[in-house]
Design an enzyme around this catalytic site. Structure first.
Site, PDB file in Angstrom:
ATOM      1  N   ASP A 199      -6.097   5.911   2.052  1.00  0.00           N
ATOM      2  CA  ASP A 199      -6.104   4.537   1.557  1.00  0.00           C
ATOM      3  C   ASP A 199      -7.469   3.908   1.816  1.00  0.00           C
ATOM      4  O   ASP A 199      -8.228   4.336   2.693  1.00  0.00           O
ATOM      5  CB  ASP A 199      -5.014   3.743   2.283  1.00  0.00           C
ATOM      6  CG  ASP A 199      -4.909   2.309   1.802  1.00  0.00           C
ATOM      7  OD1 ASP A 199      -4.122   2.053   0.880  1.00  0.00           O
ATOM      8  OD2 ASP A 199      -5.618   1.443   2.356  1.00  0.00           O
ATOM      9  N   HIS A 224       0.833  -1.205   0.000  1.00  0.00           N
ATOM     10  CA  HIS A 224       0.000   0.000   0.000  1.00  0.00           C
ATOM     11  C   HIS A 224       0.868   1.256   0.000  1.00  0.00           C
ATOM     12  O   HIS A 224       0.561   2.239  -0.682  1.00  0.00           O
ATOM     13  CB  HIS A 224      -0.923   0.000   1.224  1.00  0.00           C
ATOM     14  CG  HIS A 224      -2.033  -0.986   1.130  1.00  0.00           C
ATOM     15  ND1 HIS A 224      -3.323  -0.633   0.807  1.00  0.00           N
ATOM     16  CD2 HIS A 224      -2.057  -2.335   1.310  1.00  0.00           C
ATOM     17  CE1 HIS A 224      -4.092  -1.715   0.791  1.00  0.00           C
ATOM     18  NE2 HIS A 224      -3.337  -2.752   1.096  1.00  0.00           N
TER      19      HIS A 224
END
Length: 497
Positions: A120, A16
């Protein structure tokens, strides 16, 4: 003129983080007034050098990007929680005060103007912080558009039709989802949405929160998921489902630095050189590469089945073999100090010793996939790995393990015809145990390897590495890339100078 600042909040974990860093880099390279702050959270027991990985993605050009390492809250319990989803949500939420402090410092600055916050997909609790300071929020969705549509569909079934999604567990039902052209077998749904212990409710709440944002940036491109993107865009424009605008942001890849959690640092340069040197000695498209991501590993019995399959297939191989964490631990897999401890007796002598293959631990995945010697990829089908394999023109044999990987494998095989099916419904839970789950036999693995190395039809559908390199060059010199879409979106909100 005031400089414009955007705050990025990635989930902890190298996959990520690197995707977020690459996206931020593309964005600020398109406007000299733009600066970026990336907030980094680090999981307990995570020994991955995320800070050095982030810095390496930028080299020496850090004048307009800064990394803020948030302190790990002392109240977070690093022991095995009730569920991974419960732990993860609590862990992210526990950083809210620290995020609020950073955002407050930026808003008090007289030299910069805060334009927005990009969170995110797992950090949607931070949307509340953006709302507190009156700035727009966007989501960076690190999976594909088809999967995003599936999760909106499941969330709608739960909220609007009062359907218990967990009832699909062990069901033979098939779901009709707008972002897929084929019915989806319920057995391929992510484990988290089938969990009756509360994880499903927590996970779907994340996607409910998406609807509060100004837009969703999806790590995909129109040529790959045209049906899914069109479907989501239609839902967004209709307004009935309250889905924000969808922005496909091209494949965000860390090809230059190795990608897939395989960034090259001074600590592993020697390993990198040895791997690439071995590949240099192999014929074109002759090597099958086996790699299962930063969290992928298998128990002893499964390792032996893979070894037997490789030996029987007769194909050259490069195998990233990782040791599972101890049973009940939340540690990540590590390299074996001596792979012979887990491999069949004499395997290394019969294969590696004769130049047929190479067993490694850490792998610079994107660099390997970019090498002309690699002709097939046995993969866990994480989304980053999926994009890298397509970008590099390497056919995939699907072996999903956890998260949304079963759905990614389904999309590759059934929707796009860009992979061969080794297994679609294989699954295991990470962090729980290293016990064998759904053992795949050597015969099945060997069949998948032979198919992926010999299927010319799939290879024709994939771009050549020359095509990928050409597109990368064009993107690097073209001022009309996707980041201008996001910049213009901020301008429309009258938040830039």
């Amino acid at each position: 003129m005031k400089e414009t600042e955007i705050v990025f909040i990635p989930s902890p974990g190298i996959g990520h983080l690197l995707s977020t860093v690459e996206m931020a880099k593309l964005l600020f390279n398109r406007d000299e007034r733009l600066s970026i702050t990336v907030l980094i959270m680090k999981l307990p027991n995570d020994s991955t050098p995320t800070s050095s990985a982030s810095a390496s993605a930028y080299g020496s050009d850090t004048s307009r990007i800064r990394f803020v390492h948030l302190p790990t809250p002392t109240q977070v319990d690093s022991e095995l929680p009730k569920s991974v989803m419960h732990f993860f949500c609590d862990f992210i939420h526990s950083h809210k005060t620290h995020v609020r402090d950073v955002v407050a410092d930026i808003t008090r600055s007289h030299s910069v103007r805060l334009a927005g916050v990009v969170v995110d997909m797992f950090c949607t609790t931070m949307i509340d912080v953006a709302n507190e300071f009156g700035v727009p929020s966007f989501v960076f969705f690190t999976s594909g558009a088809s999967f995003l549509g599936l999760m909106f569909h499941l969330q709608s079934l739960q909220d609007n039709q009062n359907q218990d999604i967990t009832e699909f567990h062990d069901s033979d039902a098939e779901l009709l989802v707008p972002t897929f052209t084929n019915p989806i077998p319920a057995k391929l749904l992510p484990s988290v949405v089938l969990d009756k212990g509360g994880s499903c409710t927590l996970f779907l709440a994340i996607f409910r929160k998406f609807r509060e944002t100004k837009g969703i940036l999806v790590n995909t491109f129109a040529e790959l998921e045209s049906h899914a993107i069109k479907s989501l865009s239609t839902l967004s424009s209709d307004g009935d489902d309250n889905i924000p605008p969808i922005y496909p942001v091209e494949p965000i890849l860390n090809i230059k630095e190795g990608g897939g959690g395989g960034e090259v640092t001074h600590n592993n340069q020697e390993q990198y050189d040895a791997i690439m040197s071995w590949l240099d000695d192999q014929p074109p498209s002759s090597v099958v590469f086996l790699c299962f991501g930063s969290m992928g590993s298998f128990g002893d019995n499964q390792v032996k089945e893979i070894a037997h399959a490789l030996e029987s297939s007769g194909h050259r191989f490069l195998w990233s073999l990782r040791r599972p964490p101890p049973k009940g631990s939340m540690d990540l897999p590590h390299d074996y100090s001596n792979p012979e401890d887990v491999l069949p007796e004499g395997f290394l002598e019969r294969t590696v010793g004769k130049g047929m293959g190479k067993v490694i631990g850490w792998a610079p995945q994107a660099a390997v996939l970019s090498h002309s010697a690699v002709g097939g990829f046995v993969s866990h089908c994480g989304w980053n790995s999926t994009l890298e394999s397509i970008w590099c023109g390497v056919p995939v044999a699907t072996w999903p393990l956890y998260a949304e990987q079963q759905m990614n494998a389904f999309e590759l095989v059934r929707e796009l015809g860009l992979a061969v099916e080794l297994k679609l419904d294989y699954r295991r839970d990470f962090f729980w145990s290293s016990d064998e789950v759904g053992l795949l036999r050597a015969e099945e693995i060997e069949s998948g390897i032979r198919q992926v190395m010999m299927d010319g039809e799939i290879r024709k559908k994939l771009p050549s590495q020359a095509d990928a390199a050409g597109f990368l060059f064009i993107r690097s010199i073209w001022d009309g890339s996707w980041p201008l879409v996001l910049i213009n979106c901020f301008k429309k909100l009258k938040l830039t100078a």
